[in-house]
Design a protein around this motif. Structure first.
Motif, short mmCIF file in Angstrom:
data_model
loop_
_atom_site.label_atom_id
_atom_site.label_comp_id
_atom_site.label_asym_id
_atom_site.label_seq_id
_atom_site.Cartn_x
_atom_site.Cartn_y
_atom_site.Cartn_z
N HIS A 1 0.82 -1.19 0.00
CA HIS A 1 0.00 0.00 0.00
C HIS A 1 0.86 1.25 0.00
N VAL A 2 0.66 2.07 -1.01
CA VAL A 2 1.34 3.37 -1.03
C VAL A 2 0.24 4.38 -0.77
N PRO A 3 0.40 5.18 0.27
CA PRO A 3 -0.69 6.10 0.58
C PRO A 3 -0.99 6.99 -0.62
N PHE A 4 -2.23 7.36 -0.76
CA PHE A 4 -2.60 8.27 -1.84
C PHE A 4 -1.82 9.56 -1.67
N VAL A 5 -1.74 10.30 -2.73
CA VAL A 5 -0.89 11.50 -2.77
C VAL A 5 -0.88 12.23 -1.43
N GLU A 6 0.27 12.71 -1.10
CA GLU A 6 0.43 13.37 0.20
C GLU A 6 -0.62 14.45 0.43
N LYS A 7 -0.73 14.80 1.68
CA LYS A 7 -1.75 15.78 2.03
C LYS A 7 -1.57 17.07 1.24
N VAL B 1 -10.38 22.00 -14.53
CA VAL B 1 -10.40 22.49 -13.14
C VAL B 1 -11.78 22.89 -12.67
N ASP B 2 -12.60 23.35 -13.59
CA ASP B 2 -13.93 23.78 -13.17
C ASP B 2 -14.84 22.59 -12.87
N ILE B 3 -14.58 21.48 -13.53
CA ILE B 3 -15.46 20.32 -13.38
C ILE B 3 -15.13 19.52 -12.12
N GLY B 4 -13.89 19.28 -11.89
CA GLY B 4 -13.49 18.46 -10.73
C GLY B 4 -12.00 18.27 -10.76
N PRO B 5 -11.47 17.43 -9.88
CA PRO B 5 -10.03 17.20 -9.89
C PRO B 5 -9.58 16.76 -11.28
N VAL B 6 -8.44 17.24 -11.73
CA VAL B 6 -7.96 16.88 -13.06
C VAL B 6 -7.56 15.41 -13.06
N PRO B 7 -7.46 14.79 -14.22
CA PRO B 7 -7.03 13.38 -14.25
C PRO B 7 -5.72 13.24 -13.50
N SER B 8 -5.62 12.21 -12.66
CA SER B 8 -4.43 12.08 -11.81
C SER B 8 -3.16 11.97 -12.63
N ALA B 9 -3.30 11.50 -13.84
CA ALA B 9 -2.10 11.29 -14.64
C ALA B 9 -1.37 12.61 -14.91
N TYR C 1 5.27 6.43 -11.69
CA TYR C 1 4.38 7.43 -12.28
C TYR C 1 2.99 6.84 -12.48
N LEU C 2 2.93 5.62 -12.96
CA LEU C 2 1.62 5.00 -13.18
C LEU C 2 0.87 4.84 -11.85
N LEU C 3 1.62 4.47 -10.83
CA LEU C 3 0.97 4.31 -9.53
C LEU C 3 0.32 5.62 -9.10
N ASP C 4 1.03 6.71 -9.29
CA ASP C 4 0.48 8.01 -8.90
C ASP C 4 -0.65 8.44 -9.82
N SER C 5 -0.69 7.84 -10.99
CA SER C 5 -1.75 8.23 -11.93
C SER C 5 -3.06 7.52 -11.65
N LEU C 6 -3.04 6.62 -10.71
CA LEU C 6 -4.22 5.81 -10.47
C LEU C 6 -4.79 6.16 -9.10
N ARG D 1 1.99 -3.26 -6.56
CA ARG D 1 1.47 -2.06 -5.88
C ARG D 1 0.38 -1.39 -6.71
N ILE D 2 0.61 -1.36 -8.01
CA ILE D 2 -0.41 -0.75 -8.87
C ILE D 2 -1.71 -1.55 -8.78
N LEU D 3 -1.55 -2.87 -8.78
CA LEU D 3 -2.76 -3.70 -8.67
C LEU D 3 -3.44 -3.46 -7.32
N TYR D 4 -2.61 -3.37 -6.31
CA TYR D 4 -3.19 -3.12 -4.99
C TYR D 4 -3.94 -1.80 -4.98
N ARG D 5 -3.34 -0.81 -5.61
CA ARG D 5 -3.96 0.50 -5.66
C ARG D 5 -5.32 0.40 -6.36
#
Lengths: 1132, 77
Positions: free
Chosen positions: A860-866, A944-952, A1017-1022, A1059-1063
């Motif tokens: 488990h890699v925590p989702f993007v830092e606070k 940006v107006d719609i919601g969070p941008v794609p994580s990628a 990078y892929l992990l952070d994109s998911l 890890r990516i699968l876990y994510r």
């Protein structure tokens, strides 16, 4: 003049006293021959001159008894004394009986009229008498009678009068105190309590008397003890003979202890030792003396006075250190400060700060959200239990005194809460490097402080069950506050070897302690508490900010002269620790270890060193080998000129040579391990143990053939190893051909591809070799293949290959046949040589499989830092270099993922502003960074107006930034060409991912480095269901799974795939998609079956369970027609 | 190995360590000796400071160094 006037106006008593001075100066006496004579002499007489005469005569007699060594005389005198005492004994047996009534009368009278001579003489005589009778069993009762008499009111008054004589009347004060001491000590302190009970009289002016020290320049003599010495002894004897209650009372007498220690520094050594020993035995070690009494007695003032004894002046001529006052005072202080029973040290809660009353325990437990608050909370001060010790600690000077340093370290060990506080309050003392004793002293102190182990459960069992300790406090216990990045960089500068040596050691301790702390976090996080994982990350982050970048350490290492092998060994160890403990920092430095590696190899193979120096070199080599094994760019198999005895060789073969060297009995476990792993990875062999025959064969061949022949063999082996490693596929094909031709079924598992290479290369060798060289090689090959044949696995394969070997040799050269190999010898060798890894694996397999928390920890890699909203404002104050290098740009980019529209919008505008600022600056990579930011902004504009941008987007931008700031990064060219391709990125795609996975690597050997970057990078994109959609639609899961299926992928890359699968399983619908669209369960099952290491297999099965638990089970059941159940049942 | 042998080995290693550090840092140590704050009683402190790093070597590593030196001496003799 004034004094004279007042004297003139005095009454008769004073005038009388003045006249008496003459008498005092010339006391007369006569020798005593009988008890009767003595009795007559001591009859009460108003004429005090007679009284004095009698007392003086008695004193002479007693002196002889006490000091005489002649037994005959002593006996006679004792008899006189005994007869006298018997005769003078009162008839009355009650408590009011007055012993030695005549003397007591004289005393009382003298006290009334102020005859100092008699007042003194009585005390002298009584003190001697008590001393004399104390040694004689049948006289003790007389002594006890005298004691009883002393505590009667009249005598008490006389006593008090004696004790309150003027300061300069030592001749009265001293004997009186001596007498009291004798009285207290008599018969095991029988009267101590009663004498103390009459303290209004017996302790008269004791405080003052304790401060009437020795006058004059010459040191105080034992026989002529000062008033102070006598007072101290009286006090100490009271301490000794009183019971705990009495001691407590005595200690609480006003300021007595302060008077006792006031002049400590000018006391003679024996007295100081007596005081310290007595205080320790009778106060500190007495459990019944209440702690607050001890605590009050040993306040900072007292402790400081004892501390001052460290520089005690008379000590210099003492023979050995242990008998000096300084040393004893040191030991005493260590006892006081570190022993919980001594009353000064309070139980504390380790790295958990003292809680104030209004703080409920539950408040701290919230962790996460409060953490920032907690860190700030202790920024300036921290509450502690041991405030006295904290105050005392501040007064110590550990940088200039070894004893202070030891004491302070002992205090920190006993009360870990004080470490943080000490450095917090002592900020003014910096660690700026300077070639001075002070700096060295401070460095030594810091080193010892850091070596203090962390307390179990961080010092508080109860609170550690709820939450981790504040990061700042823990961090300072690992690496104290004065040691920061800036200072360390300066220490590591090549200007001074000394400072860099000390800094290196300090960093080693810090990293090793960090490892311990992380282990403790891992253990604690097992108990399902999420805070610990978070705290672990915070700790590492904070730690990395405290220590220099690895490039500084590398620079320092490079600057160490080759002959400074100890320093080099330490520096290489430090580098290795960087790789092992904080790989994120180490790998970012792109350190190329090969040149150093070869340097040490050359040295080891070159001229012979002293054996102990050589051991250090081997340690350095081991460190470098480990680093090499961690570095993705290490070229194991490219030849380096002049590596071994002037000949070219690859580092790999050079290491094999070291391992096969005959004269080295040093344990090379680590080298073997790394070489084995590299061999397996490069497919020389399928199992590390298959290398053992090679070492053995090389070793025994080199002892049997000439050196020049051996060189040929080496070059053959080197050639085979390098060829095999560089084109394994060719040899795999060749092996197949050989096996087919030989009619052997392909073996499953263990086979050494290296052997195939040897067979193939043999013909070339034989073509160029002389007959004696051929014979030598034949010997080597026969030993080697025989040893290989002894291994259980792949016997037919070995046999087939060996057949080809023998065929190639000319008929003149005969090779031993395999059957001649002594099987009994080799049969069990295989068992013995099982890989370390295998053993671990087996053990694990027997145990239970991984539970989910362990899985989480692994994958488990925590989702993007606070989100750090402050970055919106703060970045404007930073210079451009900091924006890129210190992560301000990254923090800002991350805000595009915020759930709040306003923050996203702000971030968007700020990114554009930042891009403009960068463009205008003189930053070297400004154009690319500007382009990157603009493209990011452009791609996010509509989102940006719609919601969070794609994580990628942010993920790519942040990871691309890391590459851009380092032009040496293998991906640098690729990213640049990607950026120039189009002004915006499609939200339906993962930027640049395709180019990496399917494009050619920018440099041949950087494929895996690029893949590593991609997987992170892929992990952070998911992160969100939307991202999941992108991965799904663009078939990224397939691509990742195909990548994961690569059997040559290293463990850490495989883990990244998992890890990516876990994510994905953490995202809504992720598991179901994985199962129904990608057959993830069967894929994982296949992976599991292929795993060699048991813990990896466990991780995979645990992941399978997790997928099952998080998917839509009903749907999946229906989809698989019950197959999933069977699969999972098989798992359990 | 008995504790005594371990202690002796530690002592041997420690003295080797000290000798190495003084040799490798000799230039800087000379400068320290001329520093203002260097007094006669600084020497034990300095020795302590130099020697303290010996504890960073595991017992096994210390053994490697010390026994290597003995083996070497044996061969020389």
């Amino acid at each position: 003049m004034v004094k004279r006037i007042s004297n003139d106006g005095d009454d008769g008593a004073t005038a009388y006293r003045k006249r008496q001075k003459v008498v005092h100066e010339a006391p007369t006496s006569e020798e005593v021959f009988s008890a009767d004579q003595l009795r007559n002499l001591l009859t009460f007489d108003q004429d005090l001159r007679n009284a004095r005469h009698g007392l003086q005569s008695f004193k002479s007699l007693l002196d002889k008894i006490v000091s005489d060594t002649d037994d005959g005389d002593r006996k006679t005198n004792m008899e006189i004394l005994q007869q006298y005492l018997e005769a003078a004994k009162p008839r009355d047996t009650s408590e009011d009986a007055v012993f030695l009534v005549d003397i007591m009368e004289m005393w009382s009278f003298a006290a009334q009229v102020g005859n100092e001579g008699v007042m003194s003489s009585v005390a002298v005589v009584l003190a001697l008498l008590l001393q004399a009778v104390s040694g004689s069993l049948h006289l003790v009762r007389h002594g006890l009678g005298i004691c009883q008499t002393l505590i009667q009111e009249r005598q008490l008054k006389s006593l008090s009068k004696n004790l309150s004589s003027d300061k300069n009347k030592g001749f009265i004060l001293s004997p009186t105190l001596r007498m009291l001491r004798e009285a207290v000590c008599l018969d095991g302190g029988a009267y101590a309590k009663r004498i103390f009970r009459a303290r209004n009289f017996t302790l008269t002016s004791l405080g003052r008397n304790l401060e009437i020290g020795h006058m004059g320049d010459s040191p105080e003599e034992m026989r002529k003890a000062s008033v102070r010495t006598n007072a101290v002894r009286f006090f100490l004897s009271l301490l000794k003979y009183l019971h705990s209650d009495g001691r407590k009372e005595l200690l609480t007498q006003k300021e007595l202890l302060s008077h006792l220690t006031f002049m400590l520094k000018s006391d003679p050594p024996h007295l100081i030792v007596e005081i310290l020993e007595s205080l320790k035995t009778h106060v500190l070690m007495d459990d019944k003396v209440p702690r607050e009494v001890k605590f009050r007695s040993f306040n900072t003032k007292t402790l400081m006075r004892i501390l001052a004894l460290h520089t005690y002046s008379v000590d210099s001529d003492a023979a050995d250190e242990a008998s000096t006052v300084g040393y004893k005072a040191h030991k005493f202080l260590i006892y006081v400060c570190t022993n919980p029973g001594a009353g000064v040290l309070y139980p504390s809660t380790g790295l958990y700060p003292k809680e104030s009353d209004d703080e409920s325990a539950g408040k701290n437990a919230t962790g996460g959200a409060d953490s920032a608050f907690l860190t700030d909370k202790y920024k300036d001060d921290v509450p502690v239990y041991n405030f006295v010790l904290a105050e005392f600690a501040q007064k110590l000077r550990p940088w200039s005194s070894l004893k202070h340093s030891e004491l302070l370290v002992a205090i920190f060990t006993a009360a870990p809460e004080l470490t943080y506080k000490y450095f917090l309050n002592n900020r003014s003392f910096t660690f700026e490097p300077k070639l001075s004793m002070t700096w060295i002293g401070y460095a030594a102190f810091l080193f010892n402080t850091m070596r203090i182990p962390l307390p179990a459960r961080f010092g508080d069992r109860v609170r550690s069950a709820k939450a981790p300790p504040p990061t700042s406090i823990l961090l300072d216990n690992i690496i104290p506050l004065p040691i920061n990045q800036k200072v360390l960089i300066r220490c590591l500068s090549t200007k001074s070897h000394l400072t860099s040596f000390f800094a290196t050691r300090i960093l080693i301790v810090a990293l090793e302690k960090l490892t311990e702390a992380l282990k403790m976090h891992d253990e604690a996080s097992k108990s399902k508490n999420n805070n610990w994982t978070e705290a672990r990350r915070r700790l590492i982050d904070a730690f990395c900010q405290r220590i220099p970048d690895m490039k500084e350490v590398v620079r320092s290492y490079k600057g160490i002269p080759a002959e400074n092998i100890l320093h080099r060994t330490m520096a290489s160890r430090l580098l290795r620790l960087y790789y092992e403990v904080i790989p994120q920092v180490a790998l970012a430095a792109n350190f190329d270890v090969s040149p150093f590696f070869t340097e040490v190899l050359k040295k080891l193979n070159g001229e012979s060193e002293k054996p102990e120096d050589e051991s250090l070199l081997v340690m350095e080599l081991e460190n470098l080998v480990s680093i090499a094994s961690y570095s993705p760019g290490m070229r194991w198999f490219s030849k380096i000129d002049n590596l071994v005895d002037g000949a070219a060789a690859s580092p790999y073969t050079a290491l094999v040579r070291i391992l096969s060297g005959k004269n080295r009995e040093l344990p090379f476990h680590q080298l073997k391990q790394v070489l084995g792993a590299v061999a397996v990875e490069n497919q020389l062999v399928t199992k590390a143990t298959l290398l053992t025959p090679l070492y053995e064969a090389l070793q025994s061949t080199s002892s049997e053939v000439k050196a020049s022949q051996m060189e040929k063999i080496w070059s053959f082996v080197d050639n085979c190893i390098n060829r095999c490693a560089s084109s394994p596929i060719k040899y795999l094909d060749l092996m197949e051909t050989y096996l087919k031709e030989g009619g052997v079924a392909p073996s499953n598992g263990a086979a050494a591809l290296l052997n195939v290479t040897m067979v193939e290369q043999l013909s070339y060798f034989l073509g160029a070799a002389k007959p004696d060289e051929q014979a030598a090689l034949a010997k080597f090959l026969s030993i080697y293949f025989n040893a290989s044949y002894g291994l259980k696995h792949a016997k037919p394969v070995t046999k087939a290959l060996y057949k080809r070997v023998t065929e190639q040799f000319p008929k003149t050269v005969k090779l031993k046949s395999l059957k001649k190999a002594d099987k009994s010898d080799n049969a069990d060798e295989d068992e013995e040589m099982a890989d370390a890894e295998d053993i671990v694996g087996k053990n694990n397999k027997e145990g239970s499989t991984l539970d989910l928390s362990k899985l989480e920890e692994m994958l488990h890699v925590p989702f993007v830092e606070k989100e750090d909203n402050a970055a919106l404002v703060k970045w404007t104050t930073k210079n451009v270099e900091d924006l890129v290098e210190d992560g301000w740009a990254a923090a800002l980019i991350r805000l595009l993922l915020s759930t709040h529209t306003s923050i996203r919008k702000e971030a968007f505008t700020n990114i554009l502003k930042m891009a403009a600022k960068i463009k205008e600056s003189s930053y070297e990579e400004k154009d690319q960074v500007w382009l990157l930011l603009c493209e990011l902004a452009e791609s996010s504009r509509g989102q940006v107006d719609i919601g969070p941008v794609p994580s990628a987007f942010p993920a790519f931008a942040i990871h691309a930034l890391d590459v851009l700031k380092n032009p040496l990064h293998p991906l640098y060219p690729k990213i640049n060409s990607f950026l120039t391709r189009s002004p915006a990125w499609s939200p339906e795609k993962l930027p640049m991912a395709h180019d990496i996975l399917h494009g050619e690597p920018s440099e041949d050997d950087k494929y895996y480095t690029e893949i590593t970057w991609l997987l992170v990078y892929l992990l952070d994109s998911l992160r969100a269901p939307f991202d999941l959609g992108v991965f799904h639609k663009k078939r990224w899961f397939e691509k990742i799974l195909v990548l994961g299926g690569n059997p040559y992928l290293r463990l850490n890359l495989r883990t990244r795939v998992l890890r990516i699968l876990y994510r994905a399983t953490c995202i809504d619908g992720g598991s179901t998609t994985l199962v129904t669209r990608f057959g993830i369960l069967s894929w994982l099952d296949a992976q599991r079956a292929a795993c060699e290491a048991a813990d990896e297999a466990d991780a995979v099965s645990a992941l399978m369970k997790r997928v099952w638990e998080t998917c839509d089970q009903e749907k999946v059941m229906a989809w698989s027609k019950g197959g999933v159940k069977k699969l999972l049942a098989h798992l359990a | 190995m008995s504790g005594k042998a371990d202690n002796q080995r530690e002592a041997e290693f420690s003295s080797y360590y000290l000798q190495r550090t003084t040799q490798e840092l000799s230039e800087d140590l000379d400068k320290v000796r001329t520093a203002e704050d260097f007094k006669a009683d600084s020497i034990p402190f300095l020795v302590h400071a130099l020697q303290q790093g010996a504890g960073l070597f595991s017992l096994e590593d210390q053994k490697r160094v010390v026994t290597a030196s003995k083996g070497g001496k044996g061969q020389d003799a």
